[in-house]
Design a protein around this motif. Structure first.
Motif, mmCIF file in Angstrom:
data_model
loop_
_atom_site.group_PDB
_atom_site.id
_atom_site.type_symbol
_atom_site.label_atom_id
_atom_site.label_comp_id
_atom_site.label_asym_id
_atom_site.label_seq_id
_atom_site.Cartn_x
_atom_site.Cartn_y
_atom_site.Cartn_z
ATOM 1 N N SER A 53 0.838 -1.208 0.000
ATOM 2 C CA SER A 53 0.000 0.000 0.000
ATOM 3 C C SER A 53 0.868 1.250 0.000
ATOM 4 O O SER A 53 0.564 2.242 -0.680
ATOM 5 N N ALA A 111 -5.180 -0.370 2.911
ATOM 6 C CA ALA A 111 -5.713 -1.156 1.794
ATOM 7 C C ALA A 111 -7.133 -0.725 1.442
ATOM 8 O O ALA A 111 -7.531 -0.758 0.272
ATOM 9 N N ALA A 166 -1.372 -4.224 -3.572
ATOM 10 C CA ALA A 166 -1.777 -3.710 -2.264
ATOM 11 C C ALA A 166 -3.069 -4.367 -1.786
ATOM 12 O O ALA A 166 -3.201 -4.721 -0.603
#
Length: 204
Positions: A53, A111, A166
């Motif tokens: 992320s 996320a 991610a």
């Protein structure tokens, strides 16, 4: 693509250059740096536990910096001077979007913020492609003045790849509530619509 009252006017050459288009440039001059700082904060938050992320948000922040460099050409073509930019009073309905991005930067799981943001990318990219075409066709804007919109209209396979990584990592780690992330995404889309409807209303 959601309903948008302003982009079709630009596509037809019916939006005023020195009022409506100038206001678009001026609002974006506030949105871009605000979003960049929010993405950098998200990257910092994600770094310890969610490096995938963090990489996504770092790339987004780099993109905002590049977009900021391209915005000046559009603003100049709309007749925006330094004095006008300094005196401009931003519209609350336009600044609700970056305010919510900042809220996500403080509150959302990284996320989940990735998913919320990517939901809106295709809509925004489509708007930018339409605007760039309208600026060239009806306003005679050169490439430099359209570069801001060209940048966002261009697909980014690297960004898509980082988003996929991610989201996969978030699911694997149990840090992605997809229902909540889609709720965030719907709110972002609503604020996106508010941005355009506010600009349209201010020109009416």
């Amino acid at each position: 693509m959601t309903d948008n009252p302003l982009v079709p006017l630009i596509a037809r050459g019916e939006a005023d250059r020195t009022t409506t288009l100038a206001a678009l440039a001026l609002e974006q001059s506030r949105v871009i740096p605000a979003d960049r700082r929010a993405f950098l904060h998200l990257a910092q938050r994600a770094t310890p536990d969610a490096p995938e992320s963090a990489a996504f948000f770092t790339l987004l922040a780099e993109g905002e910096a590049l977009a900021a460099e391209r915005l000046g050409g559009f603003a100049a073509a709309c007749g925006v001077s330094e004095g006008r930019a300094a005196a401009y009073e931003p519209l609350p309905g336009c600044q609700a979007y970056p305010a919510y991005v900042a809220w996500l930067a403080l509150n959302a799981a990284p996320a989940e913020a990735v998913l919320a943001l990517t939901v809106n990318f295709s809509t925004w990219g489509g708007y930018c492609a339409t605007i760039a075409e309208g600026l060239r066709r009806h306003y005679g804007f050169p490439d430099e003045a359209c570069a801001f919109f060209d940048f966002f209209a261009e697909p980014s396979p690297e960004l898509d790849r980082k988003a996929t990584e991610a989201l996969r990592a978030g699911r694997d780690a149990g840090r992605l509530d997809e229902a909540r992330a889609h709720q965030y995404g719907r709110l972002l889309q609503s604020y996106e619509e508010m941005f355009w409807s506010t600009l349209h209303g201010s020109a009416s």
